[in-house]
Design a protein around this motif. Structure first.
Motif, short mmCIF file in Angstrom:
data_model
loop_
_atom_site.label_atom_id
_atom_site.label_comp_id
_atom_site.label_asym_id
_atom_site.label_seq_id
_atom_site.Cartn_x
_atom_site.Cartn_y
_atom_site.Cartn_z
N UNK A 122 9.60 -1.41 -8.66
CA UNK A 122 10.41 -1.92 -9.45
C UNK A 122 11.05 -0.84 -10.36
N UNK A 123 10.64 0.63 -10.43
CA UNK A 123 10.69 1.35 -11.18
C UNK A 123 12.15 2.40 -10.56
N UNK A 124 11.16 1.99 -9.22
CA UNK A 124 11.94 3.04 -8.49
C UNK A 124 13.88 2.46 -8.47
N UNK A 125 13.72 0.75 -8.41
CA UNK A 125 14.81 -0.13 -8.19
C UNK A 125 16.18 0.44 -9.40
N UNK A 126 15.34 0.71 -10.85
CA UNK A 126 15.55 1.57 -12.31
C UNK A 126 16.67 2.92 -11.76
N UNK A 127 16.26 3.06 -11.09
CA UNK A 127 16.39 4.29 -10.48
C UNK A 127 17.98 4.24 -9.98
N UNK A 128 17.97 4.26 -9.14
CA UNK A 128 19.17 3.70 -8.44
C UNK A 128 20.42 3.25 -9.15
N UNK A 129 21.58 3.21 -8.44
CA UNK A 129 22.93 3.26 -8.92
C UNK A 129 23.00 1.93 -8.66
N UNK A 130 22.43 1.19 -7.83
CA UNK A 130 23.08 -0.12 -7.15
C UNK A 130 21.84 -0.72 -7.24
N UNK B 297 0.75 -0.93 0.34
CA UNK B 297 -0.05 0.09 -0.27
C UNK B 297 1.07 0.92 -0.22
N UNK B 298 2.19 0.75 0.36
CA UNK B 298 3.18 2.11 0.08
C UNK B 298 3.83 2.42 -0.97
N UNK B 299 4.03 1.53 -1.83
CA UNK B 299 4.78 1.10 -2.56
C UNK B 299 4.16 -0.04 -3.85
N UNK B 300 3.98 0.38 -4.52
CA UNK B 300 3.05 -1.10 -4.99
C UNK B 300 4.15 -1.69 -5.80
N UNK B 301 4.31 -3.07 -6.09
CA UNK B 301 5.30 -4.30 -6.84
C UNK B 301 5.69 -3.10 -8.27
N UNK B 302 4.85 -2.26 -8.98
CA UNK B 302 5.41 -1.72 -10.10
C UNK B 302 5.98 -0.46 -10.03
N UNK B 303 5.66 0.22 -8.90
CA UNK B 303 6.70 1.37 -8.38
C UNK B 303 7.87 0.93 -7.72
#
Length: 318
Positions: free
Chosen positions: A159-167, A151-157
């Protein structure tokens, strides 16, 4: 602002001078020798903190952190209806002053200890803060061992956030199966069909030091994932050579600059370099990072105490 508050948050001494004095003291040498930590189970973390908060159930152990808006003025000037996530909320000593300051702000507060969440809820609901029951949203989450609830951050969001991380995070750092168990009635506050849309601020105040060093990177990555682009993480924690570090005995070391108390809770003491590496390695941009050096006097014992904290602000790129 009171004289006591001004004194508590000024820079009273030079950190480099303190470092030299401590490292020249042969009686403290055991703090600085290399240390190879033994593998240990982390399953007692929440249990230890539950017991800790049960012992300090009156809430007097933690004082309300009224200095927050001097150190982090962004909280006072934030837009209406901003979302703040307080990670490791304890008894609510950080959440309460934020709720007092901004009448429309929403504070989501998590902790690995259900006992702490009970105490925080009691303290905040007993306050005279306007509409506090509607604006304080506590939930149980250990951000160092499992992903944020859906409810805080769904799977789609997520994964999108992970793609923006450097690692990327190793699969074994985060237990994705635990996400569903973190769901609460807070789902009624969703802003969209997938999740609530991210946080404007994450506060990490004297929380990361209680996490085992090897889990810190994954924990910070979770904070990164729940922030909106451009959102700020506000950090304050124990700094290297703080007086509490020097009180630990040699047999309480569980790592380099890492200690465990007799009650099972633990504490790490940050240098600026380590803090910087941890946050930047998951994608944050450094905004501020410095030692806060405070000289406090125990009038009853006529003893001067040198406190060192690390103060930091980190931003998620737009």
């Amino acid at each position: 602002m009171s004289n006591q508050e001004m004194e508590y948050h000024s820079n009273d001494f030079d950190w480099e001078e303190l470092r030299k004095r401590i490292e020249d003291d042969s009686t403290l040498g055991y703090h600085f020798v290399p240390f190879t930590p033994q593998s240990s189970s982390s399953s007692l973390d929440s249990q230890s903190w539950n017991q800790f908060h049960a012992r300090h159930s009156t809430g007097k152990f933690f004082k309300e952190r009224r200095y927050l808006f001097k150190e982090f003025p962004e909280l006072a000037s934030c837009a209406e209806y901003s979302n703040v996530l307080e990670v490791g909320c304890g008894n609510g000593s950080t959440a309460l002053p934020i709720l007092r300051c901004k009448e429309n702000i929403l504070v989501f507060a998590c902790d690995c200890s259900t006992e702490a969440l009970d105490r925080a809820t009691e303290v905040i609901h007993a306050s005279n803060v306007a509409s506090v029951k509607d604006r304080f949203r506590p939930f149980c989450w250990d951000f160092s061992t499992c992903r944020a609830p859906k409810w805080l951050i769904c799977d789609s969001c997520y994964e999108t956030s992970l793609q923006k991380q450097n690692t990327s995070l190793p699969d074994n750092d985060i237990n994705s199966s635990e996400r569903d168990s973190n769901s609460t009635d807070i789902t009624s506050s969703k802003k969209s069909e997938c999740c609530i849309g991210g946080m404007d601020f994450v506060t990490l105040i004297f929380t990361l030091s209680a996490v085992p060093l090897h889990r810190m990177s994954a924990a910070i990555a979770e904070c990164f994932s729940v922030l909106k682009p451009g959102g700020l993480l506000l950090f304050r924690d124990y700094g290297l050579y703080d007086m509490t570090m020097l009180r630990f005995e040699a047999d309480q070391r569980v790592g380099f600059r890492e200690y465990k108390r007799s009650d099972g809770t633990r504490s790490y003491f940050f240098s600026l370099d380590i803090a910087r590496d941890l946050f930047l390695s998951v994608g944050f941009v450094e905004v501020e990072l410095e030692y806060c050096c405070v000289k406090s006097v125990n009038r009853r014992k006529q003893k001067t105490m040198h406190r060192v904290w690390v103060h930091g602000k980190f931003q998620k790129p737009m």
